[in-house]
Design a protein around this motif. Sequence first.
Motif, PDB file in Angstrom:
ATOM      1  N   LYS A 163      20.548  52.260  59.393  1.00 53.98           N
ATOM      2  CA  LYS A 163      20.491  51.955  60.820  1.00 53.98           C
ATOM      3  C   LYS A 163      21.868  52.047  61.470  1.00 53.98           C
ATOM      4  O   LYS A 163      22.004  52.540  62.601  1.00 53.98           O
ATOM      5  CB  LYS A 163      19.922  50.565  61.032  1.00 53.98           C
ATOM      6  N   SER A 164      22.885  51.586  60.770  1.00 53.88           N
ATOM      7  CA  SER A 164      24.243  51.624  61.321  1.00 53.88           C
ATOM      8  C   SER A 164      24.723  53.055  61.494  1.00 53.88           C
ATOM      9  O   SER A 164      25.348  53.399  62.502  1.00 53.88           O
ATOM     10  CB  SER A 164      25.201  50.838  60.418  1.00 53.88           C
ATOM     11  N   LEU A 165      24.426  53.899  60.513  1.00 53.66           N
ATOM     12  CA  LEU A 165      24.820  55.313  60.613  1.00 53.66           C
ATOM     13  C   LEU A 165      24.189  55.958  61.841  1.00 53.66           C
ATOM     14  O   LEU A 165      24.862  56.628  62.628  1.00 53.66           O
ATOM     15  CB  LEU A 165      24.383  56.081  59.364  1.00 53.66           C
ATOM     16  N   ALA A 166      22.870  55.771  61.992  1.00 55.74           N
ATOM     17  CA  ALA A 166      22.166  56.397  63.108  1.00 55.74           C
ATOM     18  C   ALA A 166      22.661  55.867  64.445  1.00 55.74           C
ATOM     19  O   ALA A 166      22.740  56.614  65.434  1.00 55.74           O
ATOM     20  CB  ALA A 166      20.662  56.158  62.966  1.00 55.74           C
ATOM     21  N   ARG A 167      23.010  54.578  64.485  1.00 59.32           N
ATOM     22  CA  ARG A 167      23.405  53.945  65.740  1.00 59.32           C
ATOM     23  C   ARG A 167      24.772  54.420  66.215  1.00 59.32           C
ATOM     24  O   ARG A 167      25.038  54.459  67.426  1.00 59.32           O
ATOM     25  CB  ARG A 167      23.408  52.426  65.564  1.00 59.32           C
ATOM     26  N   HIS A 168      25.647  54.827  65.302  1.00 58.81           N
ATOM     27  CA  HIS A 168      27.025  55.150  65.684  1.00 58.81           C
ATOM     28  C   HIS A 168      27.323  56.646  65.702  1.00 58.81           C
ATOM     29  O   HIS A 168      28.476  57.058  65.793  1.00 58.81           O
ATOM     30  CB  HIS A 168      28.008  54.431  64.748  1.00 58.81           C
ATOM     31  N   LEU A 169      26.270  57.482  65.627  1.00 57.25           N
ATOM     32  CA  LEU A 169      26.473  58.924  65.755  1.00 57.25           C
ATOM     33  C   LEU A 169      26.373  59.341  67.213  1.00 57.25           C
ATOM     34  O   LEU A 169      25.677  58.721  68.017  1.00 57.25           O
ATOM     35  CB  LEU A 169      25.414  59.678  64.944  1.00 57.25           C
ATOM     36  N   GLU A 189      35.482  57.875  60.747  1.00 56.79           N
ATOM     37  CA  GLU A 189      36.260  56.642  60.820  1.00 56.79           C
ATOM     38  C   GLU A 189      35.535  55.599  61.675  1.00 56.79           C
ATOM     39  O   GLU A 189      35.560  54.395  61.365  1.00 56.79           O
ATOM     40  CB  GLU A 189      37.638  56.946  61.399  1.00 56.79           C
ATOM     41  N   ARG A 190      34.892  56.062  62.752  1.00 57.26           N
ATOM     42  CA  ARG A 190      34.131  55.131  63.601  1.00 57.26           C
ATOM     43  C   ARG A 190      33.002  54.471  62.808  1.00 57.26           C
ATOM     44  O   ARG A 190      32.784  53.260  62.875  1.00 57.26           O
ATOM     45  CB  ARG A 190      33.568  55.899  64.802  1.00 57.26           C
ATOM     46  N   ILE A 191      32.321  55.257  61.994  1.00 58.94           N
ATOM     47  CA  ILE A 191      31.206  54.719  61.202  1.00 58.94           C
ATOM     48  C   ILE A 191      31.732  53.845  60.070  1.00 58.94           C
ATOM     49  O   ILE A 191      31.138  52.802  59.739  1.00 58.94           O
ATOM     50  CB  ILE A 191      30.342  55.881  60.662  1.00 58.94           C
ATOM     51  N   LYS A 237      34.347  51.941  60.083  1.00 58.17           N
ATOM     52  CA  LYS A 237      34.694  50.625  60.638  1.00 58.17           C
ATOM     53  C   LYS A 237      33.427  49.813  60.956  1.00 58.17           C
ATOM     54  O   LYS A 237      33.407  48.595  60.763  1.00 58.17           O
ATOM     55  CB  LYS A 237      35.519  50.803  61.913  1.00 58.17           C
ATOM     56  N   ALA A 238      32.384  50.515  61.436  1.00 50.96           N
ATOM     57  CA  ALA A 238      31.132  49.812  61.739  1.00 50.96           C
ATOM     58  C   ALA A 238      30.527  49.233  60.464  1.00 50.96           C
ATOM     59  O   ALA A 238      30.026  48.087  60.462  1.00 50.96           O
ATOM     60  CB  ALA A 238      30.147  50.768  62.414  1.00 50.96           C
ATOM     61  N   LEU A 239      30.564  49.977  59.364  1.00 51.83           N
ATOM     62  CA  LEU A 239      30.033  49.471  58.097  1.00 51.83           C
ATOM     63  C   LEU A 239      30.893  48.334  57.547  1.00 51.83           C
ATOM     64  O   LEU A 239      30.374  47.363  56.975  1.00 51.83           O
ATOM     65  CB  LEU A 239      29.934  50.611  57.068  1.00 51.83           C
ATOM     66  N   GLU A 240      32.170  48.450  57.719  1.00 52.60           N
ATOM     67  CA  GLU A 240      33.078  47.415  57.233  1.00 52.60           C
ATOM     68  C   GLU A 240      32.803  46.087  57.941  1.00 52.60           C
ATOM     69  O   GLU A 240      32.945  45.004  57.338  1.00 52.60           O
ATOM     70  CB  GLU A 240      34.524  47.857  57.481  1.00 52.60           C
ATOM     71  N   ALA A 241      32.366  46.182  59.229  1.00 55.71           N
ATOM     72  CA  ALA A 241      32.092  44.969  59.997  1.00 55.71           C
ATOM     73  C   ALA A 241      30.643  44.503  59.845  1.00 55.71           C
ATOM     74  O   ALA A 241      30.276  43.428  60.333  1.00 55.71           O
ATOM     75  CB  ALA A 241      32.391  45.225  61.480  1.00 55.71           C
ATOM     76  N   LEU A 242      29.839  45.297  59.135  1.00 52.96           N
ATOM     77  CA  LEU A 242      28.413  44.987  59.021  1.00 52.96           C
ATOM     78  C   LEU A 242      28.182  43.796  58.087  1.00 52.96           C
ATOM     79  O   LEU A 242      28.756  43.722  57.006  1.00 52.96           O
ATOM     80  CB  LEU A 242      27.664  46.219  58.478  1.00 52.96           C
TER      81      LEU A 242
END
Length: 497
Positions: free
Chosen positions: A390-396, A427-429, A431-436
């Motif tokens: 879900k995080s991958l799809a949300r940040h593309l 890099e954007r993704i 960071k999003a995973l790191e904060a997940l």
Amino acid sequence: MTAAAAQRPQAQGKTPLSVVALQIVREALKPDASPTELSKLAESDPGFALRIISMVNSAAFGFSRKVSDVRQATAFIGVRGLRTLGLSLAVSDMVPAGADGATLLGNSLRRAVAAQVIAKKLGHREVDEFFTAGLFLEVGLLARARDDLPAAARVARLPAADRLVFERAEGGTDHAARGAELARAFTLPADLVEAVALHHEETMPAAPLAKIAWVAERVAAVWEGGEVPVLQAEAARCLVALGLRDRDVAEVLEKLPGLVADGGAAFEREVGPQQGVDKLLLDVSQGLIEMNQSYESMVRRLEMLLAEKEELRLKLEVANSELQRLASTDALTGLPNKRSLETQIARDLARADRDKTWLSLVVVDVDHFKSVNDTHGHAIGDQVLQAVGKSLARHLRAGDLAGRYGGEEFLLVLPGSNPIGARIAAERIRKALEALVVETEQGPIRVTASFGGASVSGPGCARTRDEVFARADAALYEAKRAGRNRVVIHDAHAPAA
């Protein structure tokens, strides 16, 4: 109705096929058929023998001599004639009693005598096979009547030219195809089977028997609903095309009703009133009213069938779309699966090759995922993978694609992204995973991921799929070796033209 007819078992709505008649037909079709043996076979059933004698002496068959026993009849009409009579009785025995049966038998006899008269006019000596062919044109409907009399009668009362359309709209086998099957089952000659199969074709067949049967169908149609002047003109045109003179055409149309009535009398069956063409023309208004009523019923049925067909088409479209989605989607994360990703990559590589644009592929691998499974179990592991997806799809960005390539490995397909753009997106993704934070029954779980990518551009890049994957895997290995939770994108790769 005669006393003999009254004794026939018609009360149940359908009569059994004459066993002796079928035996005679089978024997008469043998190359070495013996008239003596056939007459003995006919004599084995007194009732059948009387019917043979009655038919031979009837006006419908037009024999000049009168006979008093089966042996005389057999000697007079021969093997072919006895075969025709046997088939005629077998077919007539298929017809149920009552008004519906009268319509069905009348239609069958109309074609039989039309074919017989036409053949005589053309100079054929042996006209019994033409009578048989005409009789079998509607035998498919007679067979249907034994299972569903109202449905068969409803078709029989439609204008002749429209019967196949109605039958096909209902989704069943039309009477031409069914009749041909029955003719084969009777082991009738191939040219007769062909005549039955082709009698509703748009163009006149070439074979003599099929040709006359085809024209007999159009002649019979004059009496069976529709615009009589139009049908009469069409029948006359077809008769002339066969080689008949105008005088013969008029005689065929004039004699037909009386011959049908004679045929019904020979079979000891009711076929209803048989009007001449002049009377039909006078009653054309009433006929049009009845035709319109039939058409209204048919149109309603066709509309219902078409609506059902459209509904089925839409359901099939939805089902096919769902099947396609399932075949291309990862069941756990809902992202495109490996198969779908590879299809998309092939398209994007071809586009990059054609348009001389960039394409970047980035492999994403969840760090230390094995320990998540070992510590928390596979159910929690699946929950983590779902959250990552879900995080991958949300940040593309729009136009980019993320999919699950297998296990804990995901893939980003980034059309139009050069190495710099790929690094920014990855890099954007990251960071999003790191904060997940994945909330589970066993408490919150945090994960990171390593990213390895490669970019291609220029003519010839469509031939470098395996190389792009190899470079992305190498970049992922570097990211892991450098400590994980980082992005490595290899330098631009522009193959030679």
